[in-house]
Motif scaffolding. Structure first.
Motif, short mmCIF file in Angstrom:
data_model
loop_
_atom_site.label_atom_id
_atom_site.label_comp_id
_atom_site.label_asym_id
_atom_site.label_seq_id
_atom_site.Cartn_x
_atom_site.Cartn_y
_atom_site.Cartn_z
N PHE A 34 21.44 -0.87 -24.18
CA PHE A 34 21.70 -1.46 -22.87
C PHE A 34 20.43 -2.06 -22.27
CE2 PHE A 34 22.25 -1.09 -18.20
CZ PHE A 34 23.24 -2.05 -18.06
N LEU A 35 19.35 -1.30 -22.29
CA LEU A 35 18.04 -1.82 -21.91
C LEU A 35 17.06 -1.51 -23.03
CD1 LEU A 35 17.68 -0.73 -18.15
CD2 LEU A 35 18.16 -3.02 -19.02
N LEU A 74 24.94 -4.93 -9.70
CA LEU A 74 23.49 -4.87 -9.77
C LEU A 74 22.98 -3.67 -8.97
CD1 LEU A 74 20.73 -5.94 -10.56
CD2 LEU A 74 20.85 -7.53 -8.62
N ASP A 75 23.56 -3.45 -7.82
CA ASP A 75 23.16 -2.32 -7.00
C ASP A 75 23.45 -1.00 -7.72
OD1 ASP A 75 22.25 -1.37 -4.24
OD2 ASP A 75 24.16 -0.32 -4.44
N TYR A 76 24.56 -0.94 -8.42
CA TYR A 76 24.94 0.26 -9.18
C TYR A 76 23.87 0.60 -10.22
CZ TYR A 76 27.58 2.89 -12.77
OH TYR A 76 28.00 3.81 -13.71
N TYR A 77 23.45 -0.41 -10.98
CA TYR A 77 22.46 -0.17 -12.02
C TYR A 77 21.07 0.09 -11.43
CZ TYR A 77 25.87 -1.79 -15.46
OH TYR A 77 26.98 -1.92 -16.26
N ALA A 78 20.70 -0.69 -10.40
CA ALA A 78 19.38 -0.51 -9.79
C ALA A 78 19.25 0.85 -9.13
CB ALA A 78 19.12 -1.63 -8.77
N SER A 79 20.30 1.28 -8.43
CA SER A 79 20.27 2.60 -7.79
C SER A 79 20.14 3.69 -8.84
CB SER A 79 21.54 2.81 -6.97
OG SER A 79 21.61 1.89 -5.90
N GLY A 80 20.84 3.53 -9.95
CA GLY A 80 20.74 4.50 -11.03
C GLY A 80 19.35 4.56 -11.62
N PHE A 81 18.74 3.41 -11.83
CA PHE A 81 17.39 3.38 -12.40
C PHE A 81 16.40 4.05 -11.45
CE2 PHE A 81 13.25 1.73 -13.48
CZ PHE A 81 13.26 1.71 -14.87
N ILE A 92 13.17 7.46 -23.54
CA ILE A 92 14.45 7.70 -24.21
C ILE A 92 15.48 8.25 -23.23
CG2 ILE A 92 13.76 10.01 -24.97
CD1 ILE A 92 16.14 7.55 -26.77
N GLN A 93 15.04 9.05 -22.27
CA GLN A 93 15.97 9.56 -21.25
C GLN A 93 16.45 8.44 -20.33
OE1 GLN A 93 13.46 12.69 -19.72
NE2 GLN A 93 14.60 14.28 -20.80
N PHE A 97 20.35 7.42 -20.12
CA PHE A 97 20.98 7.49 -18.80
C PHE A 97 21.54 6.14 -18.39
CE2 PHE A 97 20.64 7.08 -14.13
CZ PHE A 97 21.63 7.99 -13.78
N MET A 98 20.77 5.06 -18.57
CA MET A 98 21.26 3.75 -18.18
C MET A 98 22.45 3.32 -19.03
SD MET A 98 19.53 2.95 -15.56
CE MET A 98 20.14 1.27 -15.34
N THR A 99 22.42 3.68 -20.32
CA THR A 99 23.56 3.37 -21.17
C THR A 99 24.77 4.20 -20.77
OG1 THR A 99 22.04 2.83 -22.95
CG2 THR A 99 24.34 3.11 -23.56
N LEU A 100 24.52 5.43 -20.33
CA LEU A 100 25.60 6.27 -19.81
C LEU A 100 26.27 5.60 -18.61
CD1 LEU A 100 27.15 8.98 -19.76
CD2 LEU A 100 25.32 9.86 -18.29
N LEU A 101 25.47 5.07 -17.69
CA LEU A 101 26.02 4.37 -16.52
C LEU A 101 26.89 3.20 -16.97
CD1 LEU A 101 23.04 4.17 -13.98
CD2 LEU A 101 24.87 5.87 -14.10
N ASP A 102 26.39 2.45 -17.95
CA ASP A 102 27.12 1.29 -18.43
C ASP A 102 28.43 1.69 -19.12
OD1 ASP A 102 27.20 -1.63 -18.87
OD2 ASP A 102 27.07 -1.07 -20.98
N MET A 103 28.39 2.76 -19.91
CA MET A 103 29.58 3.19 -20.63
C MET A 103 30.65 3.71 -19.67
SD MET A 103 29.47 2.50 -23.78
CE MET A 103 30.93 3.46 -24.21
N LEU A 104 30.24 4.37 -18.61
CA LEU A 104 31.21 4.85 -17.62
C LEU A 104 31.94 3.68 -16.97
CD1 LEU A 104 29.08 7.69 -16.03
CD2 LEU A 104 31.27 8.02 -17.20
N LEU A 105 31.20 2.61 -16.68
CA LEU A 105 31.84 1.41 -16.13
C LEU A 105 32.73 0.74 -17.18
CD1 LEU A 105 29.43 -0.65 -13.85
CD2 LEU A 105 31.35 0.80 -13.22
#
Length: 202
Positions: A34-35, A74-81, A92-93, A97-105
């Motif tokens: 994802f990133l 964008l706010d969803y991902y930025a807030s998560g980061f 790696i964490q 984590f960011m890929t987890l956010l993306d997979m949930l969406l």
């Protein structure tokens, strides 16, 4: 009914084949695509505004001034980061984590997964990448108990608490494009943002 021969599964596969399949399945869990490492490292050096701006570029959000959906995502991902930064995650964490956010969406948007289904999916994934007492799974452990619990708590008060709003965002019959002044767009965005922030106060 015949018995299953020793050393093979009911499907006729050997334990070695099953272990290989299990490893491949674990390799698929939250693939760090994802990133990239370079992107995460770049974002770590930015303040909140810089994180949002660069994420917008990395994720190819081109209509932030006119598209409410892009602005919210964008706010969803930025807030998560930014939350992950507060957890002092390793690279790696951050990646997992960011890929987890993306997979949930992805589960919500593409698979039309219910809130209950997504929570169950999260539990299964955290069981794989979180703490375990199984020595064979140590190579897959990414988060310790405290971090895993914090991630679950964060998702409860972010995505899961506002699941209906995200469902509306993706399933609305009309395109959620706000055509008009910047003040109108900002008002709509801040309304959603306020609902998000209220989760942190409950």
């Amino acid at each position: 009914m015949g018995t299953t021969p020793g050393g093979t599964s009911p499907a006729g596969t050997t334990p070695e084949v099953e272990r290989d399949a299990e490893f491949q399945e674990h390799e698929k869990i939250l693939s760090p695509d994802f990133l990239s490492v370079a992107q995460i490292t770049d974002l770590q050096a930015e303040d909140a505004g810089g994180v949002q701006e660069k994420l917008g570029t990395f994720l190819n959000f081109k209509n932030l001034q006119t598209c409410l959906k892009d602005a919210i995502l964008l706010d969803y991902y930025a807030s998560g980061f930014l939350w992950a930064r507060g957890m002092d995650f390793s690279i790696i964490q951050y990646s997992k984590f960011m890929t987890l956010l993306d997979m949930l969406l992805h589960n919500l948007r593409t698979l039309h997964m219910s809130l209950e289904g997504n929570i169950k999916w999260l539990g299964e994934v955290m069981a794989e990448i979180g703490p375990t007492h199984s020595q064979k799974s140590e190579e897959w452990n990414i988060f310790d108990v405290k971090q895993a619990n914090a991630i679950i708590d964060y998702l409860k008060i972010s995505l899961f608490q506002h699941y209906k709003l995200y469902e509306f965002l993706f399933y609305s019959t009309r395109e959620e494009i706000v055509i008009g002044t910047e003040a109108v767009r900002r008002s709509c965005f801040l309304t959603f943002r306020l609902l998000f922030l209220l989760g942190f106060a409950t």
